[in-house]
Design a protein around this motif. Structure first.
Motif, short mmCIF file in Angstrom:
data_model
loop_
_atom_site.label_atom_id
_atom_site.label_comp_id
_atom_site.label_asym_id
_atom_site.label_seq_id
_atom_site.Cartn_x
_atom_site.Cartn_y
_atom_site.Cartn_z
N ILE A 1 0.83 -1.21 0.00
CA ILE A 1 0.00 0.00 0.00
C ILE A 1 0.87 1.27 0.00
N TYR A 2 2.02 1.22 0.69
CA TYR A 2 2.83 2.44 0.85
C TYR A 2 3.66 2.76 -0.41
N ALA A 3 4.01 1.72 -1.18
CA ALA A 3 4.83 1.96 -2.38
C ALA A 3 4.47 0.93 -3.44
N PRO A 4 3.26 1.05 -4.01
CA PRO A 4 2.81 0.03 -4.98
C PRO A 4 3.69 0.01 -6.23
N SER A 5 3.76 -1.14 -6.87
CA SER A 5 4.57 -1.22 -8.10
C SER A 5 3.87 -1.96 -9.24
N PHE A 6 2.83 -2.74 -8.93
CA PHE A 6 2.27 -3.59 -10.00
C PHE A 6 1.58 -2.79 -11.12
N HIS A 7 1.12 -1.56 -10.80
CA HIS A 7 0.51 -0.74 -11.87
C HIS A 7 1.57 -0.46 -12.94
N LEU A 8 2.84 -0.37 -12.53
CA LEU A 8 3.93 -0.15 -13.50
C LEU A 8 4.23 -1.45 -14.25
N TYR A 9 4.23 -2.57 -13.50
CA TYR A 9 4.51 -3.87 -14.12
C TYR A 9 3.47 -4.16 -15.22
N PHE A 10 2.20 -3.96 -14.87
CA PHE A 10 1.13 -4.42 -15.77
C PHE A 10 0.58 -3.32 -16.68
N SER A 11 1.01 -2.09 -16.44
CA SER A 11 0.55 -0.93 -17.23
C SER A 11 -0.96 -0.94 -17.44
N LYS B 1 -0.11 9.84 -4.08
CA LYS B 1 0.28 10.21 -2.71
C LYS B 1 -0.94 10.45 -1.82
N LYS B 2 -1.92 11.16 -2.36
CA LYS B 2 -3.07 11.50 -1.51
C LYS B 2 -3.87 10.25 -1.10
N GLU B 3 -3.88 9.25 -1.99
CA GLU B 3 -4.62 8.01 -1.67
C GLU B 3 -3.87 7.18 -0.62
N ILE B 4 -2.55 7.17 -0.73
CA ILE B 4 -1.73 6.45 0.27
C ILE B 4 -1.90 7.13 1.63
N PHE B 5 -1.87 8.46 1.59
CA PHE B 5 -2.00 9.25 2.80
C PHE B 5 -3.36 9.03 3.45
N LYS B 6 -4.39 8.94 2.58
CA LYS B 6 -5.76 8.76 3.09
C LYS B 6 -5.87 7.48 3.91
N LEU B 7 -5.25 6.41 3.39
CA LEU B 7 -5.30 5.14 4.13
C LEU B 7 -4.47 5.23 5.41
N GLU B 8 -3.31 5.87 5.29
CA GLU B 8 -2.38 5.96 6.41
C GLU B 8 -2.99 6.73 7.58
#
Ligand SMILES: Nc1ncnc2c1ncn2[C@@H]1O[C@H](COP(=O)(O)OP(=O)(O)OP(=O)(O)O)[C@@H](O)[C@H]1O
Ligand SMILES: [Mg+2]
Length: 313
Positions: free
Chosen positions: A41-51, A115-122
């Motif tokens: 959740i804090y540093a997602p990466s799969f959106h980059l992997y799967f575009s 950032k704002k979505e990560i922050f919202k969860l945090e």
């Protein structure tokens, strides 16, 4: 029997995302129905992997009533058509070659990188967090029931943070990924004692996955010549020429002789079995899509290591 498997580590950069993705793809290639979740959740990466851009992110599912069907993206066909396209470019005679196609199903659920979505969860209040934890459990149930998932593979954030720990709560199997460095080892002791033990007591299984170990880029050597090793006593890897692989190998052997079998000692101390030693394959780091190694390079030794890992689960 269906299983939920989470990759976690104390320190970042131990290979969780690479191993999670390749394991999920290999399972799907073998014909299983697989849901791969980016719960980093804090540093997602799969959106980059799967575009891919989902209709809804996992964040929306956790904090609102977003529908699971809008979160999970079916990527099976995009992989298979890409593969057919590559095959047809390589040789017109082999159009439609099915060797490395995915014969099962693969869905991915993505976390929102904004950032704002990560922050919202945090910064969510206690009630929202409580609801999100309930939704976490529900997420697992829905993937098992609506998607008939044989496997749910979860990538998590490293360390002991709120969402990393809650991501582990939905897993049956925790794969504690670590490299052979003191920092990783000491960190793993901390999380094992403070976190994993609690999950194990509740019925989860945990295993150590040593990743990026010697044996490929730097050949593994047994200590055959003690005299040779004593000659390099006192040196450090940093003092050695960078391209002097032989001397690095000797230093590693010497390190082993000082503390013979510490990976096993860690395992014994923690009461957590080692499931895998995956060598460091520097060549896969040069690939632009290392998360697809098992699909693109089915004869690469890394692919065999992932096969061994999933067979052992
Ligand atoms: N067995 C391996 N051999 C060589 N390189 C590897 C291996 N496993 C992972 N890597 C590489 O290590 C790097 C870090 O991997 P990855 O991003 O998967 O780690 P991570 O644990 O998910 O990191 P983070 O904690 O930051 O999310 C990547 O460049 C990946 O290609
Ligand atoms: Mg990662």
């Amino acid at each position: 029997m269906n299983k939920c498997i989470a990759f976690h580590s104390y320190k970042g950069g131990t290979g969780k995302s690479t191993l999670a993705c390749n394991s999920a793809i290999l399972l799907a290639r073998k014909g299983y129905r697989v849901c791969l979740l980016d719960l980093d959740i804090y540093a997602p990466s799969f959106h980059l992997y799967f575009s891919k851009e989902p209709r809804k992110w996992i964040n929306d599912f956790l904090t609102s009533s977003a529908n699971i069907q809008d979160v999970m993206i079916d990527v099976t066909d995009s992989f298979n058509s890409q593969q057919r396209h590559t095959d047809s470019i390589k040789s017109n005679d082999h159009v439609g070659e099915k060797e490395v196609e995915i014969s099962g199903k693969l869905w991915v659920g993505l976390s929102n990188p904004q950032k704002k979505e990560i922050f919202k969860l945090e910064t969510a209040d206690t009630n929202t967090k409580r609801q999100a934890i309930r939704r976490f459990i529900h997420l697992r149930e829905l993937l098992m029931s609506d998607f008939k998932a044989d496997y749910i593979i979860v990538d998590t954030s490293p360390g002991i943070r709120f969402w990393s720990i809650n991501s582990l709560a939905i897993a049956d199997i925790l794969l504690l990924t670590l490299k052979m460095s003191d920092l990783d080892i000491d960190g793993t002791r901390i999380v094992a004692e403070e976190i994993y033990r609690c999950f194990i007591e509740l019925g989860s299984k945990a295993y150590l996955v040593y990743n990026m170990v010697e044996g490929y880029c730097v050949p593994r050597q047994t200590i055959s010549n003690k005299e040779e090793i004593s000659n390099i006593s006192g040196s450090t890897i940093a003092q050695k020429p960078r391209n002097d692989i032989a001397s690095v190998t000797q230093l590693l052997s010497q390190q082993r002789s000082d503390d013979d079998d510490w990976p096993s000692s860690l395992s014994t101390d923690l009461g957590i079995e080692i499931i895998s030693f995956i060598p460091c394959y520097c060549d896969i780091q040069f690939l632009r899509k290392e998360f697809l190694t098992v699909l693109k390079y089915k004869d690469h030794p890394f692919t065999f290591q992932i096969e061994k890992l999933i067979d052992a689960l």
